[in-house]
Design an enzyme around this catalytic site. Structure first.
Site, PDB file in Angstrom:
ATOM      1  N   ASP A 104       0.821  -1.205   0.000  1.00 41.20           N
ATOM      2  CA  ASP A 104       0.000   0.000   0.000  1.00 41.20           C
ATOM      3  C   ASP A 104       0.857   1.258   0.000  1.00 41.20           C
ATOM      4  OD1 ASP A 104       0.724  -0.819   2.650  1.00 41.20           O
ATOM      5  OD2 ASP A 104      -0.713   0.607   3.475  1.00 41.20           O
ATOM      6  N   GLU A 169      -0.036  -1.287   5.629  1.00 38.45           N
ATOM      7  CA  GLU A 169       1.045  -0.752   6.474  1.00 38.45           C
ATOM      8  C   GLU A 169       0.840   0.719   6.782  1.00 38.45           C
ATOM      9  OE1 GLU A 169       4.835   1.203   7.489  1.00 38.45           O
ATOM     10  OE2 GLU A 169       3.556   1.549   5.741  1.00 38.45           O
ATOM     11  N   ASP A 198      12.177  -0.573   4.759  1.00 38.86           N
ATOM     12  CA  ASP A 198      11.182   0.513   4.744  1.00 38.86           C
ATOM     13  C   ASP A 198      11.666   1.739   5.506  1.00 38.86           C
ATOM     14  OD1 ASP A 198       8.755   1.675   4.068  1.00 38.86           O
ATOM     15  OD2 ASP A 198       7.733   0.938   5.858  1.00 38.86           O
TER      16      ASP A 198
END
Length: 421
Positions: A104, A169, A198
């Site tokens: 996402d 997320e 990330d």
């Protein structure tokens, strides 16, 4: 294995990765044009992007490929996808090596601030521009390239290589990693190597091992609406909100002022962020204002301490202006215990980064929350690492092709590490 053989194998894998530059552009183009927005962000979920990635993963012949679906009736298909792909090793290795990316994205925001269409990939030499290219397409593509290069070189692996692509997320992980950990806890073990690409810095030397607690507070200030020419007949909720914001910022930073050099920035932060629309016209004094504050709190403080101080400040302003002020906890995530600096995942990452980049990486803490917190809460040591310019959530989000390729080399070193020692 002898050092010269080790170097020869890695050199061949690295060469193959460098040849995958066109594939990087292809993957980014196909992912950027499939906006994976959760319903909280006005979207219909991650299905289109997940289906594309499913086919890419399937082409690499994993031993296990599964979509673990979290039911969500707010999206058209009624569920949110979470893809797990596993390539089994020979069994000589003792651990699984996990890499977790999220599918996402966040909305583009103000379109006038974008120089290009956020959902159309732009390639400028080494730079890729588009919503999601860094957050988190980069983190998905780099390990995928490493797996592809290893497979195409016909190399054997000793440990299982595991790639998990989650939903949700950006809006809490209830339908993503948190769901996986609740429903399929047997997938993960404290002995596993878990990496979340990330978060990081521009030269790829930051390994995130700790996070601050997160607290999002919603404030509703109730005054009395009236004509702007007769302010004495009303009670200006915007003015009261302004006083409250300034008092919150001053008092919270003054009271919770400890510093911890592990983190950057090394102190707790308290920032007013979103404000909702009040009156539609200029000549009306508003009677209701809603705003939010984002608090990132060092683990040395308890979140309930901060909430208690916020209540005190709210009551003081409420009394001073004879106005009702309501507060609501919009989101709360206590900081879990950090991943130890001497853990195997940190040691392996430092070794791989040193080999590929010739640089010394440093374990650090950050203010932004990542899904690694969910692993740590379950006693699963996880490290967050990727090479990134930190353009996430900004207009004209970008990343470097060279960083994606070099990060793929780091992952390939890790995936082959037990074969090469």
């Amino acid at each position: 294995m002898e050092e010269d053989r080790k170097d020869k194998i890695l050199k061949e894998v690295f060469k193959k990765i460098d040849e995958l530059r066109p594939y990087v552009i292809y993957l980014q183009r196909e992912m950027v044009c499939r906006p994976a927005l959760g319903p909280e962000n006005g979207g219909d979920g991650e299905h289109e992007k997940a289906e594309f990635l499913w086919h890419e993963l399937k082409s690499l012949s994993p031993d296990m490929l599964e979509d673990i679906r979290a039911m969500d009736d707010r999206v058209s298909r009624g569920y949110r996808p979470n893809i797990v792909a596993i390539w089994k090793g020979s069994g000589k290795g003792k651990r699984r090596i996990w890499v977790l990316g999220h599918m996402d994205i966040v909305p583009p925001g103000d379109s006038s601030l974008w120089k290009t269409d956020p959902y159309t990939l732009v390639v400028k030499d080494d730079i890729l521009i588009g919503r999601g290219v860094e957050d988190n397409n980069h983190g998905i593509i780099s390990p995928l390239l490493a797996i592809k290069a290893i497979k195409e070189q016909g190399l054997n692996i000793e440990n299982d290589i595991c790639l998990v692509l989650v939903s949700d997320e950006e809006t809490g992980s209830r339908y993503g990693l948190e769901y996986l950990l609740d429903k399929r806890p047997e997938l993960f073990s404290p002995e596993d190597i878990i990496i979340v690409p990330d978060g990081g810095n521009e030269d790829g030397t930051m390994i995130e091992i700790a996070e601050k607690s997160m607290l999002w507070i919603k404030f509703t200030v109730l005054g009395k609406q009236c004509h702007a020419s007769t302010p004495e007949k009303g009670k200006n909720s915007l003015l009261i909100a302004a006083h409250l914001i300034l008092k919150l910022k001053e008092r919270l930073q003054e009271k919770f002022n400890l510093k911890d050099p592990l983190f950057s920035p090394p102190y707790s932060t308290f920032e007013p962020t979103k404000i909702e629309a009040n009156v539609p016209n200029v000549n009306t004094i508003p009677g209701r204002d809603i705003f939010y504050m984002d608090c990132r709190i060092l683990p040395s403080y308890r979140v309930d301490e901060v909430i208690e101080e916020i209540r005190k400040i709210k009551d003081e302003i409420s009394t001073s202006f004879s106005a009702e002020i309501q507060i609501e906890t919009h989101y709360l995530q206590d900081a879990p215990a950090p991943t130890p600096q001497d853990s195997l995942v940190v040691k392996m990452l430092k070794e791989a980064i040193r080999y590929v980049k010739g640089k010394e990486a440093k374990p650090m803490g950050i203010g932004g929350g990542t899904v690694a917190a969910f692993f740590r809460k379950r006693g699963l040591p996880a490290a967050v690492w990727v090479t990134m310019p930190d353009s996430a959530h900004q207009p004209n989000e970008y990343c470097h092709i060279s960083s994606i390729l070099n990060d793929a080399k780091v992952f390939s070193y890790l995936f082959l590490s037990y074969e090469l020692t």
